[in-house]
Design an enzyme around this catalytic site. Structure first.
Site, PDB file in Angstrom:
ATOM      1  N   HIS A  99     -23.519   5.438 -45.638  1.00  0.00           N
ATOM      2  CA  HIS A  99     -22.955   5.025 -44.342  1.00  0.00           C
ATOM      3  C   HIS A  99     -23.990   5.240 -43.236  1.00  0.00           C
ATOM      4  CE1 HIS A  99     -20.038   4.768 -40.991  1.00  0.00           C
ATOM      5  NE2 HIS A  99     -20.758   5.763 -40.483  1.00  0.00           N
ATOM      6  N   GLU A 100     -24.645   6.400 -43.261  1.00  0.00           N
ATOM      7  CA  GLU A 100     -25.670   6.676 -42.235  1.00  0.00           C
ATOM      8  C   GLU A 100     -26.846   5.703 -42.378  1.00  0.00           C
ATOM      9  OE1 GLU A 100     -24.740   8.362 -39.875  1.00  0.00           O
ATOM     10  OE2 GLU A 100     -23.050   9.374 -40.821  1.00  0.00           O
ATOM     11  N   HIS A 103     -26.182   2.604 -40.589  1.00  0.00           N
ATOM     12  CA  HIS A 103     -26.535   2.619 -39.159  1.00  0.00           C
ATOM     13  C   HIS A 103     -28.025   2.303 -38.962  1.00  0.00           C
ATOM     14  CE1 HIS A 103     -22.723   3.788 -37.570  1.00  0.00           C
ATOM     15  NE2 HIS A 103     -22.677   4.949 -38.205  1.00  0.00           N
TER      16      HIS A 103
HETATM   17 ZN   LIG Z   1     -21.140   6.272 -38.521  1.00  0.00          ZN
END
Ligand SMILES: [Zn+2]
Length: 234
Positions: A99-100, A103
């Protein structure tokens, strides 16, 4: 103000959803921590593999102390993972790390909403620092000017949260897609990863709802006060 029944009533939906979301993330994370990713990749390795697959070579991955302190820092272009998620090869660790990395992908590909979010950050952090102060001063000094200033400052936080929501959902979407594309997880494992990431997104939804209701409360009270019922405010 805290004992105002209207305040309690308006905070209730957000509090209920926040409690439900907290319970959901705890159980999803527990489930995700029980299974090791079949690829054997740790969170840090998974994040690195995803970024490499997208041609991102210049984002270092660092371990950081604390629980669920994972974040991507767009200003320094650094991906920081909590120690557990950095070194463990569980589906929970791999999911959060991915998830990171999502980003980092948004940043590298200039995802428009992330650009907007980054522009709002300084304004929103200024707003959240001074909104309550302005509201308290406004109530104590019976100054509508300060109360409306507080409301405007508080609304910057709400705008930030509203822009942040699609950014978070998009990061998770990219994470799951890349994890499967790079063979780091199987479709069955994606089910577990999806539960962890959806539950994490729910905590953002709950926080946003709480802020919206809080803003609405301040707004209703300020309107009540400015239409002559000044004593009602405190
Ligand atoms: Zn996030």
């Amino acid at each position: 103000m805290v004992f105002d029944p209207l305040y309690m009533l308006m905070m209730l939906p957000g509090m209920l959803i926040a409690g439900w979301a907290q319970a959901k993330i705890a159980s999803a994370y527990r489930e995700g921590s029980r299974y090791r990713a079949s690829s054997g990749a740790t969170g840090a390795q998974a994040a690195a593999a995803i970024m490499r697959a997208e041609g991102i070579e210049n984002v270092p991955i660092e371990p950081v102390a604390g629980q669920l302190t994972d974040h991507y820092d767009p200003s320094k272009k650094v991906l920081r993972l909590s120690e557990t998620n950095y070194e463990y090869n569980t589906l929970a660790a791999v999911g959060v790390a991915a998830h990171e990395a999502g980003h980092a992908l948004q940043d590298a590909h200039h995802y428009p909403l992330m650009t907007v979010r980054n522009l709002i950050v300084p304004l929103a952090s200024f707003g959240s620092n001074f909104a309550i102060m302005a509201l308290v001063v406004g109530m104590m000094a019976r100054s509508m000017w300060f109360i409306w200033l507080g409301i405007i400052l508080f609304s910057t936080t709400v705008v930030f949260q509203l822009v942040n929501l699609p950014v978070e959902f998009d990061a998770s979407r990219r994470a799951r897609k890349e994890l499967q594309r790079t063979g780091l997880i199987s479709p069955e494992e994606d089910r577990v990863v999806g539960k962890v990431l959806n539950a994490a997104a729910m905590t953002y939804v709950a926080a946003t709802l709480t802020s919206i209701f809080q803003l609405l409360y301040f707004f209703l009270r300020a309107r009540g006060s400015s239409s002559g019922r000044r004593d009602d405010y405190v």
